[in-house]
Design an enzyme around this catalytic site. Sequence first.
Site, PDB file in Angstrom:
ATOM      1  N   SER A 193      -9.701  -0.161   6.755  1.00  0.00           N
ATOM      2  CA  SER A 193      -9.360  -0.160   5.296  1.00  0.00           C
ATOM      3  C   SER A 193      -8.636  -1.296   4.902  1.00  0.00           C
ATOM      4  CB  SER A 193      -8.196   0.958   5.482  1.00  0.00           C
ATOM      5  OG  SER A 193      -8.923   2.558   5.361  1.00  0.00           O
ATOM      6  N   SER A 230      -9.718   1.931   2.341  1.00  0.00           N
ATOM      7  CA  SER A 230      -8.812   2.575   1.434  1.00  0.00           C
ATOM      8  C   SER A 230      -7.697   1.618   0.832  1.00  0.00           C
ATOM      9  CB  SER A 230      -7.919   3.696   2.232  1.00  0.00           C
ATOM     10  OG  SER A 230      -7.407   3.208   3.286  1.00  0.00           O
ATOM     11  N   LYS A 273       0.777  -1.055  -0.062  1.00  0.00           N
ATOM     12  CA  LYS A 273      -0.129  -0.031  -0.042  1.00  0.00           C
ATOM     13  C   LYS A 273       0.952   1.378  -0.026  1.00  0.00           C
ATOM     14  CE  LYS A 273      -3.880   2.090   2.370  1.00  0.00           C
ATOM     15  NZ  LYS A 273      -4.721   2.119   3.568  1.00  0.00           N
TER      16      LYS A 273
END
Lengths: 472, 96
Positions: free
Chosen positions: A179, A155, A80
């Site tokens: 997330s 996210s 990420k």
Amino acid sequence: MADILSYTIEELSQKLAKQEISSLELTKAYLDSIKKQDKNIHAFLSVDEALALADAKKADTLLKDAKNITKLTGIPYGVKDAILVEGMVCSAGSKMLKDYIAPYDATVIIKLKKAGAVILGKTNMDEFGMGASTENSAFGVTKNPHDVTRVPGGSSGGSSAAVSAHESVFALGEDTGGSIRLPASFCGVVGLKPTYGAVSRYGIIAFASSLDQVGPITKTVDDCKIVFQAISGQDPMDSTTVELKLKKPERKKLRIGVPKEFFTKGLDKDVEKVIKDTIGKLGNKGAIIKEVSLPNLQYGLAAYYIINMSEASANLARYDGIRYGHRGKKAKNLREMYEENRGEGFGEEVKRRIMLGTYALSAGYYDAYYLQAQKMRTLLLSDFEKVFKDVDVVAGPVSPVLPFKIGERIGDPMSMYLVDAYTVPANLTGLPALSVPAGKVGKLPVGMQFISGKFEEPTLFAAGKMLEKIYV
Amino acid sequence: MVLKKDVIRIAQLARIQVSNKEVEKFVGEFSDILTYFDTLKKAKLKGIQPMTHSVTSQNVVRKDEGKKVSVEVKNKLVAMTETTKGGFSKVKAILQ
């Protein structure tokens, strides 16, 4: 031989150790998969092919000599874009940091490098982790591999879509209010938000420090366990990490608590059916199912957003465009320069949260918002502690809704926030939580969430494996 | 109820330039979100201790000692800033 892209870490590690396949071959297969598919999915923000191939060759040497091998040696993965990898751009999905090159590795990356895993690239995300759909990324939305007209969740949408579309074997995500679990649920993969303090946050772009945890996104529960073991542990660079003493499940029969407050208005009927059916099946497999109550659950989301925005407003104060970050051209004095840099560098949702956080922490409002929210955390934790006297895990949906259409909620921030209702309690209380695929509605995946007591990740894995077996 | 002047004031406190269009939009959105926050007022929070840390509450310290950083690392960090002078980050005058 089955498709090389379909193998789990467990399977690959055996094949790599026996040299039935090489890491170079495997890494090339994944790079090809990215080339073929990522035009449509947009899971990756950047891919460093040369670095990945070089790391794969290094891993192959280790594998050949059978020296310092772990289950992750030679396994390609995605990171990420909120996690620092030395020498690679780390944008956190923001225009503010689009040219920021990480000067050092995050602790989790150091650990995975030591384990011999191979970095493919950085994955897309909502700007600074703020969002439930990746639509808030400054670099374009990621598509759900199960239906490209729909969001992958957020996210960590890029990481989840990458694993789901076989563009990486596993990926690292970060979970502040869901997330990791939400996109894992939307993309039909496994995601773990570890106990707060289990995994180091050093080298992670801070969002809401008392809620953030890094965790794995994987194809299976076993894979999740392998990655969790590799990245967890106390770190002198993060004083909130603790010496990890995981508690093993004590009972033969898993006791699952189902909070009645999870099944109220706002929950999609189709999602409810999948979750209830699956819980029934877990009962048939021998789990003891009990209805339980978390009376303060209804206040979780309000408390969460107050804390999230307050902490974000403090953490994101550092983005002034001076030491790093976007710098505008028009400002005439220092104050204008700050305002211009931040006004141009941040996207709309980030501005919204920083401003509301600033408001909540401003003189006269602290007691009404932040302090009340911190009190609610204490109440919620005591709700969970009461429930864990009778059951080993709590089970319920990850998301109240199915993966929604791109554009469906982005115009109404409140409707986006409501998607987080079931995931935020674990962050507020620090408890670990796991998302595991539990079935589908049409072609859209539905995830089941398990929450356990702190440092009881092994119990979550046991529950997750039990669920996996239903669908094998 | 959030007014236009409130949004402008908050933007100034947060050091964020906002356009008129954004201000108009935020007025309604902030009102909705703050109204939602008020659901917390219904909770029974009297006498409850605020949580300061979810998992541990032990203070952790490490040795207070300087660490040498190589010139290479220093250069990398300085390279992140847009305007530099003599190895420092250059900003607008602080005193007018």
